[in-house]
Design an enzyme around this catalytic site. Structure first.
Site, short mmCIF file in Angstrom:
data_model
loop_
_atom_site.label_atom_id
_atom_site.label_comp_id
_atom_site.label_asym_id
_atom_site.label_seq_id
_atom_site.Cartn_x
_atom_site.Cartn_y
_atom_site.Cartn_z
N PHE A 1 101.39 58.98 107.49
CA PHE A 1 101.04 58.00 106.45
C PHE A 1 100.28 58.68 105.31
CE2 PHE A 1 99.22 53.68 105.28
CZ PHE A 1 100.45 53.16 104.91
N LYS B 1 111.76 68.20 105.51
CA LYS B 1 112.79 69.24 105.32
C LYS B 1 112.92 70.19 106.51
CE LYS B 1 110.51 69.63 101.74
NZ LYS B 1 109.88 69.15 100.56
N GLU C 1 117.97 61.65 102.91
CA GLU C 1 118.13 61.78 101.45
C GLU C 1 116.90 62.43 100.80
OE1 GLU C 1 120.83 60.94 99.30
OE2 GLU C 1 119.47 62.18 98.14
N VAL D 1 115.96 66.48 99.89
CA VAL D 1 116.39 67.25 98.71
C VAL D 1 116.28 66.37 97.48
CG1 VAL D 1 118.28 68.55 97.66
CG2 VAL D 1 118.03 68.55 100.14
N GLY E 1 100.61 64.74 93.43
CA GLY E 1 101.32 64.52 94.70
C GLY E 1 102.68 65.20 94.76
N GLU F 1 103.50 70.67 98.09
CA GLU F 1 103.47 70.59 99.55
C GLU F 1 102.03 70.71 100.03
OE1 GLU F 1 106.39 70.21 101.61
OE2 GLU F 1 106.97 69.64 99.59
N ASP G 1 110.20 75.97 99.74
CA ASP G 1 110.69 74.59 99.64
C ASP G 1 112.11 74.56 99.06
OD1 ASP G 1 110.07 71.56 99.44
OD2 ASP G 1 110.66 72.11 97.40
N LYS H 1 115.82 73.47 100.82
CA LYS H 1 116.76 72.52 100.22
C LYS H 1 118.15 73.13 100.06
CE LYS H 1 113.02 70.06 98.01
NZ LYS H 1 112.08 70.08 96.89
N1 HSE Z 1 106.82 70.00 96.92
C1 HSE Z 1 108.15 69.53 96.67
C2 HSE Z 1 108.47 69.77 95.21
C3 HSE Z 1 108.20 68.08 97.02
O1 HSE Z 1 107.56 70.11 94.45
O2 HSE Z 1 109.63 69.66 94.82
C4 HSE Z 1 109.57 67.53 97.15
O3 HSE Z 1 110.32 68.18 98.11
#
Ligand code: HSE
Length: 348
Positions: free
Chosen positions: A10, A127, A151, A154, A208, A211, A222, A226
């Site tokens: 959460f 991911k 979904e 990515v 936000g 990561e 990251d 993806k």
């Molecule tokens: N930290 C990732 C980004 C979040 O900045 O794209 C989404 O996967």
């Protein structure tokens, strides 16, 4: 049709999903005939609640905003951990949104396995488990006749996966190229505007986008996750994380950015997958792109993916790649997909 949902994790994404559920409750019912109750939320830091008739989501959201925790919620059973929540609550859909781990996939991997084995649908933005164990998890979902929606793994809610699986079905994708990380694109855009790297990273964290450990963004992990997911899901590959060459943006200096500007180019963290001698290869690295390339114009947290197809040529999608509501939306969209196609729509 009424679904019982449990939200595992959460943090930013789980809360973004809950906010959208709260906001869209009426329109989901009126437009799709989709009704739901959130029966459980479990998070090791924010706290855990189980109420089999459904929690008061509005109250939970107010609490977490005010106190950073949901322990003060009146009613419900408190303190169940994620596994107990998945196994013993009356939830029939598990929304998995715990922090990602690209080495073991845990704890998300165990959450997803457990939920599918218990005959529950899974929707996830995590991911790690999908990049590392897609085939096993998709097979498990298929065997149990359940859906595995991912979904949000990515490009957050921008439809990278479902667009390709559904609307590009029938084409053959031979190459995928894109900007797949919002944080690094945000940082590079800010640096292009003369801002400082660390300040831009802090801002991306505040918004936000980043990561839990920002190295995952700036070192290219990251984006790598993806491109592995896209290669395996859409190009029939069986790539492992270790098969992919990776370089992040930490080596890019303000003077590199200035030099690129002089050439009418911009640095972008590019993830690409292509076919070579019948095999799919993939790579993540910073590249200088010129102003004739659509990727040059993707700024801030924006992301883009270009699919090279045999029938349509190049098809490009552009949209947000990160964010609380944007990623929460991916879970909402996966929920609607389950409602529309109860046996799931993911290929193995
Ligand atoms: N930290 C990732 C980004 C979040 O900045 O794209 C989404 O996967």
């Amino acid at each position: 049709m009424t679904y019982n949902l449990a939200i595992i994790g959460f943090g930013t994404v789980g809360q973004g999903f809950a906010e959208l559920l709260q906001e869209k409750r009426e329109s989901l019912k009126n437009t799709y005939g989709l009704e739901f109750e959130v029966v459980a939320i479990s998070d090791p830091i924010k706290g855990s609640i189980y109420e089999n008739a459904g929690v008061n989501l509005k109250e939970i959201l107010t609490l977490v905003k005010k106190e950073g925790k949901i322990d003060g919620y009146a009613g419900g059973i408190k303190g169940w951990d994620s596994i107990k929540t998945i196994e013993e609550t009356n939830a029939d859909i598990i929304a998995e949104a715990t922090p990602t781990n690209l080495e073991s996939g845990e704890p998300g991997l165990t959450h997803i396995r457990t939920a599918l084995k218990r005959g529950k649908h899974v929707i996830t933005t995590n991911k790690g488990p999908i990049a590392l164990f897609y085939r096993e998890l998709a097979q498990l979902a298929k065997d149990r006749g359940k859906s595995l929606g991912f979904e949000g793994t990515v490009l957050s809610g921008t439809p990278a996966i479902n667009l390709s699986l559904l609307t590009l079905a029938g084409t053959n994708i031979s190459e995928i190229i894109g900007i797949m990380n919002g944080t690094t694109n945000y940082i590079l855009t800010q640096m292009d505007a003369g801002k400082d790297y660390s300040e831009a990273l802090r801002e991306a964290q505040r918004l936000g986008y980043a990561e839990t450990k920002p190295d995952a963004d700036v070192e290219g992990w990251d984006a790598l996750a993806k491109i592995v997911i896209l290669s395996n899901v859409l190009m029939g590959a069986n790539l492992k994380v270790s098969d992919v060459e990776r370089e992040g943006i930490t080596g890019i200096t303000p003077s590199n950015i200035k030099d690129a500007k002089g050439e009418h180019k911009r640095y972008k963290l590019i993830a690409r997958a292509w076919k070579e001698n019948g095999k799919v290869k993939a790579k993540v690295s910073p590249e200088k792109v010129d102003d004739g390339n659509i990727l040059f114009h993707i700024s801030g947290v924006g992301n883009a993916i270009q699919f090279k197809t045999d029938i349509l040529g190049r098809v490009t999608i552009v949209g947000p790649g990160a964010g609380k509501r944007e990623t929460g939306f991916a879970l909402l969209n996966d929920l609607i997909s389950i409602h529309r196609t109860p046996m799931g729509m993911k290929g193995v």
